[in-house]
Write a protein that holds these residues in place. Structure first.
Motif, mmCIF file in Angstrom:
data_model
loop_
_atom_site.group_PDB
_atom_site.id
_atom_site.type_symbol
_atom_site.label_atom_id
_atom_site.label_comp_id
_atom_site.label_asym_id
_atom_site.label_seq_id
_atom_site.Cartn_x
_atom_site.Cartn_y
_atom_site.Cartn_z
ATOM 1 N N GLY A 162 29.710 58.879 22.410
ATOM 2 C CA GLY A 162 29.430 60.280 22.687
ATOM 3 C C GLY A 162 28.136 60.546 23.420
ATOM 4 N N PHE A 163 27.697 59.611 24.246
ATOM 5 C CA PHE A 163 26.469 59.839 25.017
ATOM 6 C C PHE A 163 26.683 59.441 26.477
ATOM 7 N N ARG A 164 26.224 60.318 27.381
ATOM 8 C CA ARG A 164 26.209 59.976 28.809
ATOM 9 C C ARG A 164 24.838 60.330 29.370
ATOM 10 N N TYR A 165 24.522 59.724 30.495
ATOM 11 C CA TYR A 165 23.152 59.816 31.009
ATOM 12 C C TYR A 165 23.114 60.382 32.420
ATOM 13 N N ALA A 166 22.082 61.154 32.668
ATOM 14 C CA ALA A 166 21.883 61.719 34.003
ATOM 15 C C ALA A 166 20.445 61.452 34.413
ATOM 16 N N GLU A 167 20.171 61.689 35.689
ATOM 17 C CA GLU A 167 18.812 61.487 36.183
ATOM 18 C C GLU A 167 17.950 62.698 35.862
ATOM 19 N N PHE A 168 16.773 62.425 35.322
ATOM 20 C CA PHE A 168 15.787 63.475 35.026
ATOM 21 C C PHE A 168 15.370 64.157 36.328
ATOM 22 N N ASN A 169 15.201 65.447 36.275
ATOM 23 C CA ASN A 169 14.789 66.241 37.455
ATOM 24 C C ASN A 169 15.808 66.201 38.583
ATOM 25 N N ASN A 170 17.070 65.942 38.242
ATOM 26 C CA ASN A 170 18.138 65.935 39.254
ATOM 27 C C ASN A 170 19.347 66.667 38.685
ATOM 28 N N LEU A 171 19.438 67.947 39.005
ATOM 29 C CA LEU A 171 20.474 68.811 38.437
ATOM 30 C C LEU A 171 21.874 68.363 38.846
ATOM 31 N N GLU A 172 21.999 67.889 40.081
ATOM 32 C CA GLU A 172 23.312 67.443 40.564
ATOM 33 C C GLU A 172 23.808 66.267 39.733
ATOM 34 N N SER A 173 22.884 65.398 39.351
ATOM 35 C CA SER A 173 23.241 64.238 38.540
ATOM 36 C C SER A 173 23.757 64.684 37.164
ATOM 37 N N VAL A 174 23.155 65.747 36.611
ATOM 38 C CA VAL A 174 23.627 66.272 35.326
ATOM 39 C C VAL A 174 25.018 66.871 35.494
ATOM 40 N N LYS A 175 25.207 67.624 36.566
ATOM 41 C CA LYS A 175 26.521 68.247 36.819
ATOM 42 C C LYS A 175 27.611 67.186 36.974
ATOM 43 N N ALA A 176 27.235 66.044 37.548
ATOM 44 C CA ALA A 176 28.204 64.958 37.748
ATOM 45 C C ALA A 176 28.661 64.362 36.414
ATOM 46 N N GLN A 177 27.866 64.504 35.359
ATOM 47 C CA GLN A 177 28.227 63.977 34.034
ATOM 48 C C GLN A 177 28.918 65.035 33.167
ATOM 49 N N MET A 178 28.939 66.272 33.653
ATOM 50 C CA MET A 178 29.502 67.380 32.870
ATOM 51 C C MET A 178 31.016 67.205 32.751
ATOM 52 N N GLY A 179 31.571 67.671 31.627
ATOM 53 C CA GLY A 179 33.018 67.600 31.440
ATOM 54 C C GLY A 179 33.386 68.467 30.257
ATOM 55 N N PHE A 238 14.589 72.305 37.528
ATOM 56 C CA PHE A 238 15.445 71.461 36.693
ATOM 57 C C PHE A 238 15.705 72.131 35.350
ATOM 58 N N LEU A 239 14.635 72.541 34.659
ATOM 59 C CA LEU A 239 14.828 73.140 33.325
ATOM 60 C C LEU A 239 15.606 74.448 33.437
ATOM 61 N N GLN A 240 15.292 75.281 34.443
ATOM 62 C CA GLN A 240 16.028 76.534 34.610
ATOM 63 C C GLN A 240 17.490 76.247 34.958
ATOM 64 N N GLY A 241 17.706 75.229 35.781
ATOM 65 C CA GLY A 241 19.072 74.837 36.157
ATOM 66 C C GLY A 241 19.869 74.381 34.941
ATOM 67 N N LEU A 242 19.237 73.639 34.037
ATOM 68 C CA LEU A 242 19.911 73.187 32.813
ATOM 69 C C LEU A 242 20.273 74.387 31.945
ATOM 70 N N ARG A 243 19.330 75.332 31.843
ATOM 71 C CA ARG A 243 19.576 76.547 31.043
ATOM 72 C C ARG A 243 20.803 77.292 31.589
ATOM 73 N N ASP A 244 20.840 77.484 32.911
ATOM 74 C CA ASP A 244 21.947 78.212 33.539
ATOM 75 C C ASP A 244 23.271 77.472 33.325
ATOM 76 N N LEU A 245 23.214 76.144 33.469
ATOM 77 C CA LEU A 245 24.419 75.322 33.306
ATOM 78 C C LEU A 245 24.962 75.437 31.878
ATOM 79 N N CYS A 246 24.066 75.357 30.892
ATOM 80 C CA CYS A 246 24.489 75.442 29.492
ATOM 81 C C CYS A 246 25.068 76.833 29.192
ATOM 82 N N ASP A 247 24.453 77.870 29.733
ATOM 83 C CA ASP A 247 24.967 79.233 29.525
ATOM 84 C C ASP A 247 26.368 79.380 30.118
ATOM 85 N N GLU A 248 26.524 78.817 31.295
ATOM 86 C CA GLU A 248 27.809 78.916 31.988
ATOM 87 C C GLU A 248 28.908 78.208 31.187
#
Ligand SMILES: *Cc1c(COP(=O)(O)O)cnc(C)c1O
Length: 407
Positions: free
Chosen positions: A170-187, A211-221
């Motif tokens: 239950g763990f996947r990894y993304a690059e810190f300070n790279n929002l696109e990398s986090v989105k690529a792991q989203m599911g 990055f932090l604001q992008g994560l906040r927006d992504l989680c809200d969405e």
């Protein structure tokens, strides 16, 4: 009757025989401390810029902590079948000075993060999403040494298949300070994103605002939780109670630990909104966590941090420190490749992995304690009460060490 060791050598000989060898240690036995200074059993005095790995936020032997220890004598432990006042006061202080609504306690940073992970999984199930259980965490992160938090830690070295496998799912990894990398792991299976606002062990790397604001927006969405790990950078280190307050980005949950108890083991998970209602009786708890001893010290720690200019000092001396490190990097061209930090967590990145340990050793010989993390980053996490004069001593020691080593 215990016969006390009389020297470093005598104590270390016994340690070699009896103390389990799972930590690599410098060859001194710590005896006592005062402010940013410590003494070993032989009476040698050192300037301490490791600060118990960011635990000694108020320095050694702080009068407010000594007083709190004295008060704790009346009751060390009472279990979570009952309330105790220090625990309530700590929660109140944290909530009144942050975005959070509720706090529960743990006994360490890892355990607090484990609590966040459990909370995120149950939150998803409570909200009609039993399929969501994956936590996305960042590469170069550090979240602890339990099985789940070691797995959440985004470093190959702690996932060594020859060590502890199988690791929890239950763990996947993304690059810190790279929002696109986090989105690529989203599911559809993701229940939360976990990150440090400033990576500590990973080499003192502050997150970008985007990055932090992008994560906040992504989680809200997605309707999932944003969880911060502020075990190292919370509790005043960056000049605010929480590092994320420097960004104005509010997570759903956030862990604290290191400096919170000024040395007594304590962790905490702060939560807001619906996330503050997820863990109900029987779902999570602890024998020791939130006891009067640990919370009494946390109460004194936070009270001092919030009301005695400690965090302002961290900001002011931190700025001075980074200016001095930048000056130093000009003096040894190419050796320091970047100076980074926030408040009183600062780092100097070196050009390769060989230099760091050598400088740490040289400084140790000069009776200055510093540490090297992520292979090539000198990390400075002294008490927040550190002075500019003490910073000067450390910078001078590194300067001399670099010159002696030919850098
Ligand atoms: C130290 C640390 C931990 C682990 O804390 P322990 O008290 O050692 O379990 C977790 N996360 C971060 C960011 C840390 O710096």
């Amino acid at each position: 009757m215990i016969e006390r060791f009389k020297s470093n050598a005598e104590a270390i000989a016994a340690a070699d025989k009896y103390l389990y060898g799972n930590h690599a240690r410098m060859p001194i036995v710590m005896d006592k401390g005062e402010g940013c200074w410590v003494w070993d059993l032989d009476g040698n005095k050192y300037l301490d810029f490791v600060g118990g790995i960011a635990v000694n936020g108020l320095g050694h032997h702080h009068p407010a902590i000594v007083k709190a220890l004295d008060r704790a004598k009346d009751m060390m432990h009472c279990s979570n079948y009952y309330y105790n006042e220090p625990a309530i006061q700590v929660c109140k202080m944290i909530c009144e000075n942050s975005c959070f609504d509720k706090v529960f306690f743990a006994n360490s940073g890892a355990e607090a993060n484990e609590g966040q992970i459990k909370l995120a999984r149950k939150y998803a199930k409570d909200h009609g999403h039993p399929e969501r259980y994956v936590v996305i965490s960042m590469l170069k992160s550090f979240h602890g040494r339990t099985l789940a938090t070691a797995t959440a830690t985004g470093q190959e070295i702690v996932h060594n298949p020859k060590w502890f496998s199988p690791l929890p799912e239950g763990f996947r990894y993304a690059e810190f300070n790279n929002l696109e990398s986090v989105k690529a792991q989203m599911g559809d299976d993701v229940c939360a994103i976990l990150t440090e606002p400033v990576q500590g062990e990973g080499g003192v790397r502050p997150a970008s605002q985007e990055f932090l604001q992008g994560l906040r927006d992504l989680c809200d969405e997605k309707g999932i939780l944003l969880m911060f790990d502020e075990v190292q950078v919370g509790s005043g280190r960056t000049g605010k109670l929480f590092a994320h307050q420097n960004y104005g980005v509010e997570p759903d949950t956030c862990s604290m630990a290191k400096a919170l108890g000024s040395g007594v083991p304590i962790g905490a998970v702060c939560a807001r909104g619906e996330a503050a209602l997820t863990l109900t009786p029987g779902t999570h708890g602890s024998t020791f966590a939130g006891g009067p001893l640990a919370c009494g010290l946390a109460e004194a720690t936070l009270d001092t941090m919030l009301h005695e200019g400690v965090m302002d000092n961290a900001v002011k001396v931190g700025e001075y420190f980074r200016a001095k490190l930048t000056e130093l990097s000009g003096k040894h061209p190419g050796t320091i490749t970047e100076v980074r930090g926030m408040g009183m967590i600062n780092g100097a990145e070196l050009k390769d992995n060989e230099i760091g340990p050598k400088i740490v050793q040289k400084c140790f010989e000069k009776k200055v304690l510093i540490n090297c993390t992520a292979g090539n980053v000198l990390r400075f996490i002294p008490p927040l009460i550190v002075t500019e004069e003490e910073v000067d001593i450390v910078v001078k020691a590194i300067d001399e060490a670099m010159t002696e080593l030919g850098y």
